[in-house]
Design a protein around this motif. Structure first.
Motif, PDB file in Angstrom:
ATOM      1  N   UNK A 294     -41.324  15.797 -61.612  1.00  0.00           N
ATOM      2  CA  UNK A 294     -40.297  14.788 -61.341  1.00  0.00           C
ATOM      3  C   UNK A 294     -39.558  14.387 -62.611  1.00  0.00           C
ATOM      4  N   UNK A 295     -40.300  14.286 -63.726  1.00  0.00           N
ATOM      5  CA  UNK A 295     -39.650  13.892 -64.986  1.00  0.00           C
ATOM      6  C   UNK A 295     -38.634  14.933 -65.428  1.00  0.00           C
ATOM      7  N   UNK A 296     -39.002  16.207 -65.264  1.00  0.00           N
ATOM      8  CA  UNK A 296     -38.065  17.260 -65.693  1.00  0.00           C
ATOM      9  C   UNK A 296     -36.795  17.233 -64.844  1.00  0.00           C
ATOM     10  N   UNK A 297     -36.931  16.952 -63.572  1.00  0.00           N
ATOM     11  CA  UNK A 297     -35.736  16.834 -62.719  1.00  0.00           C
ATOM     12  C   UNK A 297     -34.868  15.675 -63.215  1.00  0.00           C
ATOM     13  N   UNK A 298     -35.522  14.568 -63.564  1.00  0.00           N
ATOM     14  CA  UNK A 298     -34.779  13.395 -64.054  1.00  0.00           C
ATOM     15  C   UNK A 298     -34.066  13.724 -65.366  1.00  0.00           C
ATOM     16  N   UNK A 299     -34.775  14.439 -66.248  1.00  0.00           N
ATOM     17  CA  UNK A 299     -34.180  14.804 -67.548  1.00  0.00           C
ATOM     18  C   UNK A 299     -33.002  15.756 -67.335  1.00  0.00           C
ATOM     19  N   UNK A 300     -33.173  16.732 -66.437  1.00  0.00           N
ATOM     20  CA  UNK A 300     -32.077  17.667 -66.156  1.00  0.00           C
ATOM     21  C   UNK A 300     -30.864  16.940 -65.572  1.00  0.00           C
ATOM     22  N   UNK A 301     -31.131  15.965 -64.702  1.00  0.00           N
ATOM     23  CA  UNK A 301     -30.021  15.316 -63.996  1.00  0.00           C
ATOM     24  C   UNK A 301     -29.293  14.298 -64.871  1.00  0.00           C
ATOM     25  N   UNK A 302     -30.057  13.476 -65.612  1.00  0.00           N
ATOM     26  CA  UNK A 302     -29.420  12.362 -66.339  1.00  0.00           C
ATOM     27  C   UNK A 302     -29.509  12.496 -67.851  1.00  0.00           C
ATOM     28  N   UNK A 303     -30.504  13.212 -68.341  1.00  0.00           N
ATOM     29  CA  UNK A 303     -30.676  13.373 -69.786  1.00  0.00           C
ATOM     30  C   UNK A 303     -31.895  12.617 -70.280  1.00  0.00           C
ATOM     31  N   UNK A 304     -32.557  13.193 -71.292  1.00  0.00           N
ATOM     32  CA  UNK A 304     -33.770  12.580 -71.845  1.00  0.00           C
ATOM     33  C   UNK A 304     -33.460  11.236 -72.497  1.00  0.00           C
ATOM     34  N   UNK A 333     -48.316   8.490 -68.955  1.00  0.00           N
ATOM     35  CA  UNK A 333     -48.289   8.902 -70.378  1.00  0.00           C
ATOM     36  C   UNK A 333     -48.451  10.417 -70.487  1.00  0.00           C
ATOM     37  N   UNK A 334     -49.439  10.970 -69.764  1.00  0.00           N
ATOM     38  CA  UNK A 334     -49.717  12.417 -69.857  1.00  0.00           C
ATOM     39  C   UNK A 334     -48.515  13.218 -69.343  1.00  0.00           C
ATOM     40  N   UNK A 335     -47.906  12.744 -68.252  1.00  0.00           N
ATOM     41  CA  UNK A 335     -46.759  13.464 -67.685  1.00  0.00           C
ATOM     42  C   UNK A 335     -45.602  13.486 -68.675  1.00  0.00           C
ATOM     43  N   UNK A 336     -45.394  12.370 -69.373  1.00  0.00           N
ATOM     44  CA  UNK A 336     -44.281  12.308 -70.340  1.00  0.00           C
ATOM     45  C   UNK A 336     -44.536  13.282 -71.485  1.00  0.00           C
ATOM     46  N   UNK A 337     -45.771  13.318 -72.030  1.00  0.00           N
ATOM     47  CA  UNK A 337     -45.953  14.264 -73.131  1.00  0.00           C
ATOM     48  C   UNK A 337     -45.845  15.700 -72.646  1.00  0.00           C
ATOM     49  N   UNK A 338     -46.339  15.982 -71.450  1.00  0.00           N
ATOM     50  CA  UNK A 338     -46.242  17.353 -70.927  1.00  0.00           C
ATOM     51  C   UNK A 338     -44.770  17.760 -70.699  1.00  0.00           C
ATOM     52  N   UNK A 339     -43.961  16.811 -70.220  1.00  0.00           N
ATOM     53  CA  UNK A 339     -42.559  17.138 -69.935  1.00  0.00           C
ATOM     54  C   UNK A 339     -41.822  17.581 -71.199  1.00  0.00           C
ATOM     55  N   UNK A 340     -42.277  17.084 -72.357  1.00  0.00           N
ATOM     56  CA  UNK A 340     -41.560  17.420 -73.597  1.00  0.00           C
ATOM     57  C   UNK A 340     -42.227  18.522 -74.408  1.00  0.00           C
ATOM     58  N   UNK A 341     -43.321  19.115 -73.880  1.00  0.00           N
ATOM     59  CA  UNK A 341     -43.966  20.223 -74.596  1.00  0.00           C
ATOM     60  C   UNK A 341     -42.960  21.356 -74.727  1.00  0.00           C
ATOM     61  N   UNK A 342     -42.683  21.751 -75.942  1.00  0.00           N
ATOM     62  CA  UNK A 342     -41.760  22.875 -76.151  1.00  0.00           C
ATOM     63  C   UNK A 342     -40.304  22.554 -75.838  1.00  0.00           C
ATOM     64  N   UNK A 347     -37.276  13.545 -76.767  1.00  0.00           N
ATOM     65  CA  UNK A 347     -38.660  13.431 -77.209  1.00  0.00           C
ATOM     66  C   UNK A 347     -39.383  12.389 -76.380  1.00  0.00           C
ATOM     67  N   UNK A 348     -40.702  12.543 -76.330  1.00  0.00           N
ATOM     68  CA  UNK A 348     -41.529  11.573 -75.613  1.00  0.00           C
ATOM     69  C   UNK A 348     -41.331  10.170 -76.202  1.00  0.00           C
ATOM     70  N   UNK A 349     -41.159  10.115 -77.534  1.00  0.00           N
ATOM     71  CA  UNK A 349     -41.003   8.792 -78.185  1.00  0.00           C
ATOM     72  C   UNK A 349     -39.755   8.065 -77.662  1.00  0.00           C
ATOM     73  N   UNK A 350     -38.715   8.822 -77.425  1.00  0.00           N
ATOM     74  CA  UNK A 350     -37.490   8.190 -76.909  1.00  0.00           C
ATOM     75  C   UNK A 350     -37.754   7.592 -75.527  1.00  0.00           C
ATOM     76  N   UNK A 351     -38.402   8.368 -74.670  1.00  0.00           N
ATOM     77  CA  UNK A 351     -38.678   7.884 -73.314  1.00  0.00           C
ATOM     78  C   UNK A 351     -39.649   6.703 -73.362  1.00  0.00           C
ATOM     79  N   UNK A 352     -40.630   6.783 -74.250  1.00  0.00           N
ATOM     80  CA  UNK A 352     -41.647   5.721 -74.296  1.00  0.00           C
ATOM     81  C   UNK A 352     -41.088   4.401 -74.814  1.00  0.00           C
TER      82      UNK A 352
END
Ligand code: URA
Ligand code: ZN
Length: 364
Positions: A294-304, A333-342, A347-352
């Motif tokens: 879900x996070x990746x869809x959100x990032x693709x649609x609106x931006x990190x 927390x785990x989903x956010x770090x996984x979404x930004x792996x690679x 970055x996770x820090x921006x989202x957090x």
């Protein structure tokens, strides 16, 4: 590194008093078979007499109204700052003549709670949406003068007939003018029939996992179709639960618009802003979706740079009595770090935290 929780609720003491004084949804009460445990009954249909009283609604304790519990929860999960909001159903149910006073009282109370923890608490205000439009606009103007307020939380019913209601235009205009973001949050779900005749065997799963996000998606799509963002190009909306299902369904929404003969003959296709444009310029999304998919869809649609961490505290506590950290938080927390792996961008820090500090001006 700041960690900011933008989706975290309270029922301030005066709202609790109101809930305790009521006998129809929403209300708080004890039942004779469990006199020591209060239950919070808020969702439509939750007090269906066929549901045993001890499983009606949810247990309610001080996590819902004692701000020290919020701060303890924040400390336990390394959250530096929370932007607190009144939980659903806000003031939607109040008689028109009571709404303006109640909103003023609750907004002042929440602002004063924030002032007890400078730098740690900010808030989204509450609007008297069951009252006259001019009192809603006045409250938006008044919120501007309250130091810790950063926008407003709103459900999907608007003035009673949804967020595509043209009568909301003066309210949208005031929110845009004062740069107050709308935190759009579901409450009403879907009509109970869609959950079927065995719904009460499934706890709250269907209304919370599916009803809430579908309600949000329908509400935002109605705003789009009615041209809210064509008329108010600077209106910002932070959509709960990673936008309902909007990032996933945006392509389908756009295609259905492009193929709709009624919209074409009404001249409503040419010149409108697309859902993709609105997602990138007007919409922010919270990260309360518990999975990197879900996070990746959100990032693709609106931006990190438009995605913001949240917890939904005090809802979704762990069911184990001895748990310390909340699974609902560690999963996010785990989903956010996984979404930004690679990931190449964001970055996770921006989202957090960094995004919230920038977007909600939490340095001021
Ligand atoms: N259930 C609710 O009623 N509200 C929330 O915010 C989360 C769960
Ligand atoms: Zn919530």
């Amino acid at each position: 590194m700041p960690i900011v929780d933008i989706h975290t609720h309270v029922y301030p003491p005066s709202f609790m008093e109101l809930l305790r004084s009521r006998t129809t949804v929403p209300y708080v009460r004890t039942f004779p078979d469990a006199p020591d445990s209060s239950r919070l009954i808020i969702l439509p249909g939750e007090d269906n007499p066929s549901t045993p009283s001890t499983s009606r609604g949810r247990p309610i304790g001080p996590e819902y109204y004692d701000i020290e519990k919020k701060i303890a929860f924040m400390d336990l999960h390394n959250i530096s700052t929370s932007v607190i909001s009144l939980a659903n159903p806000w003031l939607d149910f109040l008689p028109a003549e009571e709404a303006a006073d109640a909103a003023r009282r609750i907004n002042d109370e929440v602002n004063s709670i924030c002032s007890q923890y400078p730098g740690r608490l900010y808030a989204f205000g509450t609007l008297p949406l069951s009252g006259p439009v001019d009192t809603v606009v006045s409250e938006i103007e008044r919120l501007n003068g309250l130091k810790y307020m950063r926008g407003v939380i709103m459900g999907t019913s608007g003035l009673g007939s949804g967020l595509d209601d043209p009568r909301l235009d003066p309210i949208y205009a005031a929110l845009q003018k004062h740069e107050q973001i709308i935190f759009l949050h579901p409450h009403y779900g879907l009509p109970s029939e869609v959950y079927g005749p065995r719904a009460n065997e499934y706890g709250h799963v269907l209304p919370l996992a599916l009803g809430f996000p579908m309600e949000t998606t329908v509400a935002v799509t109605r705003m789009l179709l009615s041209g809210v963002w064509d008329r108010f190009q600077g209106l910002s909306v932070l959509i709960a639960h990673s936008g309902g299902t909007l990032p996933f369904l945006a392509g389908r929404i756009e295609s259905c618009i492009q193929h709709d003969g009624h919209l074409k003959s009404a001249g409503k296709i040419e010149g409108r802003r697309s859902v993709w444009d609105v997602l990138k310029k007007n919409i922010y999304l919270d990260a309360v979706v518990y999975s990197e998919v879900g996070l990746k869809a959100a990032i693709d649609a609106s931006g990190a740079d438009r995605l913001l961490f949240g917890t939904d505290h005090p809802f979704f506590p762990p069911l184990e009595e001895d748990a310390k950290e909340w699974h609902s938080v560690t999963t996010n927390y785990a989903a956010i770090s996984k979404a930004f792996e690679g990931a190449i961008q964001g970055s996770a820090e921006d989202v957090l935290g960094n995004n919230a500090v920038r977007i909600l001006r939490l340095h001021d």
